[in-house]
Design a protein around this motif. Structure first.
Motif, PDB file in Angstrom:
ATOM      1  N   THR A   1      -0.776   4.316   8.592  1.00  0.00           N
ATOM      2  CA  THR A   1      -2.158   4.063   8.189  1.00  0.00           C
ATOM      3  C   THR A   1      -2.263   2.844   7.270  1.00  0.00           C
ATOM      4  O   THR A   1      -3.322   2.234   7.160  1.00  0.00           O
ATOM      5  CB  THR A   1      -2.771   5.277   7.479  1.00  0.00           C
ATOM      6  OG1 THR A   1      -2.073   5.504   6.231  1.00  0.00           O
ATOM      7  CG2 THR A   1      -2.660   6.525   8.335  1.00  0.00           C
ATOM      8  N   CYS A   2      -1.149   2.499   6.622  1.00  0.00           N
ATOM      9  CA  CYS A   2      -1.142   1.342   5.723  1.00  0.00           C
ATOM     10  C   CYS A   2      -1.132   0.019   6.469  1.00  0.00           C
ATOM     11  O   CYS A   2      -1.435  -1.035   5.900  1.00  0.00           O
ATOM     12  CB  CYS A   2       0.074   1.392   4.793  1.00  0.00           C
ATOM     13  SG  CYS A   2      -0.016   2.663   3.511  1.00  0.00           S
TER      14      CYS A   2
ATOM     15  N   HIS B   1       1.819   8.038   6.742  1.00  0.00           N
ATOM     16  CA  HIS B   1       1.037   7.261   5.779  1.00  0.00           C
ATOM     17  C   HIS B   1       1.329   5.770   5.930  1.00  0.00           C
ATOM     18  O   HIS B   1       0.405   4.947   5.833  1.00  0.00           O
ATOM     19  CB  HIS B   1       1.323   7.707   4.349  1.00  0.00           C
ATOM     20  CG  HIS B   1       0.524   6.955   3.331  1.00  0.00           C
ATOM     21  ND1 HIS B   1      -0.831   7.124   3.180  1.00  0.00           N
ATOM     22  CD2 HIS B   1       0.889   6.000   2.430  1.00  0.00           C
ATOM     23  CE1 HIS B   1      -1.279   6.319   2.226  1.00  0.00           C
ATOM     24  NE2 HIS B   1      -0.261   5.631   1.765  1.00  0.00           N
TER      25      HIS B   1
ATOM     26  N   ARG C   1       0.831  -1.206   0.000  1.00  0.00           N
ATOM     27  CA  ARG C   1       0.000   0.000   0.000  1.00  0.00           C
ATOM     28  C   ARG C   1       0.863   1.253   0.000  1.00  0.00           C
ATOM     29  O   ARG C   1       0.565   2.229  -0.695  1.00  0.00           O
ATOM     30  CB  ARG C   1      -0.921  -0.005   1.221  1.00  0.00           C
ATOM     31  CG  ARG C   1      -1.948  -1.125   1.239  1.00  0.00           C
ATOM     32  CD  ARG C   1      -2.877  -0.998   2.444  1.00  0.00           C
ATOM     33  NE  ARG C   1      -3.694  -2.185   2.598  1.00  0.00           N
ATOM     34  CZ  ARG C   1      -3.525  -3.101   3.547  1.00  0.00           C
ATOM     35  NH1 ARG C   1      -2.555  -2.953   4.448  1.00  0.00           N
ATOM     36  NH2 ARG C   1      -4.313  -4.151   3.604  1.00  0.00           N
ATOM     37  N   PHE C   2       1.940   1.222   0.782  1.00  0.00           N
ATOM     38  CA  PHE C   2       2.815   2.384   0.871  1.00  0.00           C
ATOM     39  C   PHE C   2       3.472   2.671  -0.483  1.00  0.00           C
ATOM     40  O   PHE C   2       3.501   3.816  -0.949  1.00  0.00           O
ATOM     41  CB  PHE C   2       3.876   2.154   1.943  1.00  0.00           C
ATOM     42  CG  PHE C   2       4.862   3.284   2.079  1.00  0.00           C
ATOM     43  CD1 PHE C   2       4.545   4.415   2.814  1.00  0.00           C
ATOM     44  CD2 PHE C   2       6.115   3.230   1.464  1.00  0.00           C
ATOM     45  CE1 PHE C   2       5.454   5.469   2.942  1.00  0.00           C
ATOM     46  CE2 PHE C   2       7.014   4.262   1.582  1.00  0.00           C
ATOM     47  CZ  PHE C   2       6.674   5.388   2.327  1.00  0.00           C
ATOM     48  N   ARG C   3       3.991   1.644  -1.130  1.00  0.00           N
ATOM     49  CA  ARG C   3       4.698   1.843  -2.397  1.00  0.00           C
ATOM     50  C   ARG C   3       3.737   2.207  -3.521  1.00  0.00           C
ATOM     51  O   ARG C   3       4.141   2.854  -4.497  1.00  0.00           O
ATOM     52  CB  ARG C   3       5.502   0.601  -2.745  1.00  0.00           C
ATOM     53  CG  ARG C   3       6.620   0.316  -1.733  1.00  0.00           C
ATOM     54  CD  ARG C   3       7.620  -0.668  -2.266  1.00  0.00           C
ATOM     55  NE  ARG C   3       8.338  -0.119  -3.404  1.00  0.00           N
ATOM     56  CZ  ARG C   3       9.189  -0.801  -4.148  1.00  0.00           C
ATOM     57  NH1 ARG C   3       9.385  -2.082  -3.887  1.00  0.00           N
ATOM     58  NH2 ARG C   3       9.819  -0.244  -5.151  1.00  0.00           N
ATOM     59  N   ALA C   4       2.475   1.826  -3.409  1.00  0.00           N
ATOM     60  CA  ALA C   4       1.496   2.258  -4.405  1.00  0.00           C
ATOM     61  C   ALA C   4       1.292   3.771  -4.339  1.00  0.00           C
ATOM     62  O   ALA C   4       1.062   4.427  -5.367  1.00  0.00           O
ATOM     63  CB  ALA C   4       0.172   1.529  -4.183  1.00  0.00           C
ATOM     64  N   ARG C   5       1.405   4.330  -3.112  1.00  0.00           N
ATOM     65  CA  ARG C   5       1.243   5.776  -2.928  1.00  0.00           C
ATOM     66  C   ARG C   5       2.546   6.517  -3.206  1.00  0.00           C
ATOM     67  O   ARG C   5       2.546   7.612  -3.758  1.00  0.00           O
ATOM     68  CB  ARG C   5       0.768   6.052  -1.491  1.00  0.00           C
ATOM     69  CG  ARG C   5       0.708   7.518  -1.100  1.00  0.00           C
ATOM     70  CD  ARG C   5      -0.440   8.269  -1.738  1.00  0.00           C
ATOM     71  NE  ARG C   5      -0.446   9.676  -1.342  1.00  0.00           N
ATOM     72  CZ  ARG C   5      -0.988  10.124  -0.215  1.00  0.00           C
ATOM     73  NH1 ARG C   5      -1.588   9.283   0.632  1.00  0.00           N
ATOM     74  NH2 ARG C   5      -0.955  11.406   0.079  1.00  0.00           N
ATOM     75  N   PHE C   6       3.682   5.905  -2.810  1.00  0.00           N
ATOM     76  CA  PHE C   6       4.995   6.547  -2.973  1.00  0.00           C
ATOM     77  C   PHE C   6       5.924   5.592  -3.730  1.00  0.00           C
ATOM     78  O   PHE C   6       6.812   4.969  -3.137  1.00  0.00           O
ATOM     79  CB  PHE C   6       5.587   6.913  -1.614  1.00  0.00           C
ATOM     80  CG  PHE C   6       4.740   7.858  -0.806  1.00  0.00           C
ATOM     81  CD1 PHE C   6       4.689   9.202  -1.111  1.00  0.00           C
ATOM     82  CD2 PHE C   6       3.974   7.382   0.256  1.00  0.00           C
ATOM     83  CE1 PHE C   6       3.909  10.080  -0.368  1.00  0.00           C
ATOM     84  CE2 PHE C   6       3.180   8.244   1.000  1.00  0.00           C
ATOM     85  CZ  PHE C   6       3.147   9.597   0.684  1.00  0.00           C
TER      86      PHE C   6
ATOM     87  N   LYS D   1       5.052  13.256   6.221  1.00  0.00           N
ATOM     88  CA  LYS D   1       3.746  12.662   5.915  1.00  0.00           C
ATOM     89  C   LYS D   1       3.897  11.215   5.468  1.00  0.00           C
ATOM     90  O   LYS D   1       2.991  10.394   5.676  1.00  0.00           O
ATOM     91  CB  LYS D   1       3.016  13.466   4.847  1.00  0.00           C
ATOM     92  CG  LYS D   1       3.663  13.450   3.461  1.00  0.00           C
ATOM     93  CD  LYS D   1       2.852  14.285   2.484  1.00  0.00           C
ATOM     94  CE  LYS D   1       3.383  14.170   1.048  1.00  0.00           C
ATOM     95  NZ  LYS D   1       4.763  14.664   0.923  1.00  0.00           N
ATOM     96  N   GLU D   2       5.036  10.872   4.856  1.00  0.00           N
ATOM     97  CA  GLU D   2       5.236   9.509   4.387  1.00  0.00           C
ATOM     98  C   GLU D   2       5.258   8.507   5.542  1.00  0.00           C
ATOM     99  O   GLU D   2       4.732   7.395   5.431  1.00  0.00           O
ATOM    100  CB  GLU D   2       6.530   9.410   3.573  1.00  0.00           C
ATOM    101  CG  GLU D   2       6.523  10.190   2.268  1.00  0.00           C
ATOM    102  CD  GLU D   2       6.910  11.654   2.454  1.00  0.00           C
ATOM    103  OE1 GLU D   2       6.946  12.383   1.462  1.00  0.00           O
ATOM    104  OE2 GLU D   2       7.191  12.054   3.615  1.00  0.00           O
TER     105      GLU D   2
END
Length: 287
Positions: A283-284, A280, A112-117, A276-277
């Protein structure tokens, strides 16, 4: 008069542990070396930091005045180091942990994290029990999976609450029981976390549920080391139910211990974390 950061860490550890023995174990230095460093610091300062008695160390008035300053200096340095490291590696997230996490928490969180960043890399770092913050305190981790309780000032979110079990050698006389009441374990020798683990050491020894102090057979700084000592018959150890599957091995038996308060696994970061990362990623992580 200037003091080195190492000297301040020695001073703070000695003040918080109240004995040279416990402080030396926390710092992974010998007792004579720590005593020598503390004496040298006092000579350079021109006053005593501790009164030394048969029961250990007590802060002098000068030591009491210096302690909050030393803590603040170390906290500022650790925060500054973390920020500088983040600036040097702006797209790297280091996730600390004290044991194998399992429970299908890490893989989906990283995805999930790498999908956002997508430009960020995620590194997993195993940290010994001597640092119950899993690298958050000294800035070597950005976010961490930690077991509670911790004495450190961290922002935490509890992910899982699990019953505590006991790990013991398969040949142990109690190993045939379906569950083992804690009162049957009171006089058993235990493998303990190091003193530097603070309240976490007491939790895994179930000190709050004992009528008398535990028998400590050995200390260990990593989960694998704990279970190797248990398998070898040196002592027994409590562990979270979810870790009984993660750490299976020949010669080891795990059984539930009813009526002990549960263990809590949390995801954590520093309370003043600005990125923020990092937030995030927290939250993932979805239990």
């Amino acid at each position: 008069m200037d003091a080195h950061l190492r000297e301040l860490r020695y001073f703070v550890a000695a003040a918080e542990e109240s004995t040279v023995t416990a402080a030396a174990a926390r710092l992974f230095v010998s007792q004579p070396a720590l005593s020598k460093q503390l004496r040298a610091l006092e000579r350079r300062l021109g006053f005593d930091l501790f009164d030394r008695g048969p029961r250990g160390l007590a802060l002098t008035s000068q030591g009491s005045a210096l302690l909050p300053v030393a803590r603040e200096v170390l906290a500022l340095w650790d925060r500054g180091y973390a920020e500088a490291r983040a600036a040097a590696h702006p797209h790297q997230l280091v996730v600390g942990m004290q044991t194998a996490v399992g429970r299908d928490l890490q893989r989906p969180a990283v995805e999930r994290f790498r999908a956002r960043f997508p430009s960020w890399t995620v590194s997993l770092r195993l940290v010994g029990w001597d640092d119950p913050t899993a690298g958050l305190a000294d800035g070597t981790s950005d976010v961490a999976f930690v077991w509670l309780p911790t004495a450190a000032d961290l922002a935490t979110r509890v992910l899982i609450s699990e019953p505590r079990w006991v790990a013991l050698p398969t040949a142990h006389p109690l190993a045939d029981r379906a569950e083992i009441p804690f009162e049957l374990l009171l006089d058993e020798p235990f493998v303990a976390l190091p003193s530097a683990a603070g309240p976490l050491r007491d939790f895994w020894l179930a000190v709050a549920d004992r009528p008398r102090p535990p028998v400590i057979a050995a200390e260990a700084t990593a989960a694998d080391e704990v279970l190797e000592l248990v398998t070898a018959g040196v002592g027994i150890a409590l562990l979270a139910e979810g870790n009984t599957d993660l750490y299976q091995r020949p010669g080891l038996t795990c059984r539930p211990v009813p009526n002990l308060p549960p263990a809590q696994l949390a995801v954590a970061c520093r309370p003043d974390e600005p990125r923020k990362e990092v937030h995030h990623f927290i939250t993932c992580v979805q239990p």
